[in-house]
Design a protein around this motif. Sequence first.
Motif, PDB file in Angstrom:
ATOM      1  N   TYR A   4     -39.614  44.396   7.139  1.00  0.00           N
ATOM      2  CA  TYR A   4     -40.296  43.200   7.612  1.00  0.00           C
ATOM      3  C   TYR A   4     -41.733  43.532   7.995  1.00  0.00           C
ATOM      4  CZ  TYR A   4     -35.753  40.855   7.794  1.00  0.00           C
ATOM      5  OH  TYR A   4     -34.537  40.309   7.464  1.00  0.00           O
TER       6      TYR A   4
ATOM      7  N   ASP B 231     -40.499  34.511   7.429  1.00  0.00           N
ATOM      8  CA  ASP B 231     -39.099  34.443   7.854  1.00  0.00           C
ATOM      9  C   ASP B 231     -38.967  33.683   9.166  1.00  0.00           C
ATOM     10  OD1 ASP B 231     -36.333  35.027   7.820  1.00  0.00           O
ATOM     11  OD2 ASP B 231     -36.656  36.708   9.175  1.00  0.00           O
TER      12      ASP B 231
ATOM     13  N   ILE C 179     -40.496  38.524   5.386  1.00  0.00           N
ATOM     14  CA  ILE C 179     -39.561  39.325   4.606  1.00  0.00           C
ATOM     15  C   ILE C 179     -40.366  39.987   3.497  1.00  0.00           C
ATOM     16  CG2 ILE C 179     -37.512  39.324   3.139  1.00  0.00           C
ATOM     17  CD1 ILE C 179     -36.540  36.877   4.562  1.00  0.00           C
TER      18      ILE C 179
END
Length: 274
Positions: free
Chosen positions: A120, A148, A158
């Motif tokens: 991430y 996200d 993401i």
Amino acid sequence: MQQIFNFIIRNSNRLLFLLLLGISLALTIQSHSFHRSKVISSANFLSGGVYEKINHVNEYLNLRTENEELVLENARLKSLLFNKKDTTKTPSADSIKGVKPADIIVSKVIHNSYSTHENYITLNSGTLSGIKQDMGVINSLGIVGIIDNTSPRYSTVISILNMKSHINAKIKKSNHFGTLTWDGKSTGFVQLEDVPRLASIKKGDTIITGGQSEIFPEGINIGTVDKIYIKDKTSFYVINVKLFNDMTNLGHVYIIKSKDREELINLEKKEKDE
């Protein structure tokens, strides 16, 4: 000359003593390493001190020349500095294909993970800047990921280096589509799966975002074909794609506003309900 002879005759005993003393000292120094080392170190100390004093004098005498050289060097460095492009400024998105400057939000990466299977990225912009979930994130080289979660001032992305990531992509020259995934191995490569074997493709071909996604506009760069595999028991290719982006070194990014996203979602939802 007669005076020299007279001096030697008058001081012959003293001169003989000094000569014998010198010879004895020389023999002592030569035959004992301790004494020799002491003499050498003392000589080095004395000569070093002399050389240092001489160097100070030379430096003082050469101050004018050195100052002139420093002035020239400063002028050269300032010239380089003033003519150097400022790479710390926020970049422009005018050159990004398929994205208008009015349809993007510029943000900065403040955290980037790339060493796990589910990576991430954290940005320093959130809902206060207009960022929403499922917006596409790109930079001047290509795609980065998808928004996200968001908070007022921050958002997480993401990364395309996430095994849960699935993005529609295609071969630029042939328009054959596939799904962009990541096998969790290399940070420099992703995989384009489910490409029909009818597709004409070779190493070096460009992979871009497809037009079948409401997240990314068509034509955003992704990478180039590196290797081509045939998926077991299927008629599809798996393509190893070398990324244009260095995903381990991200700075500013662009979040894409999709004006048509809600309309597409509502339309698809209506089709399913029927």
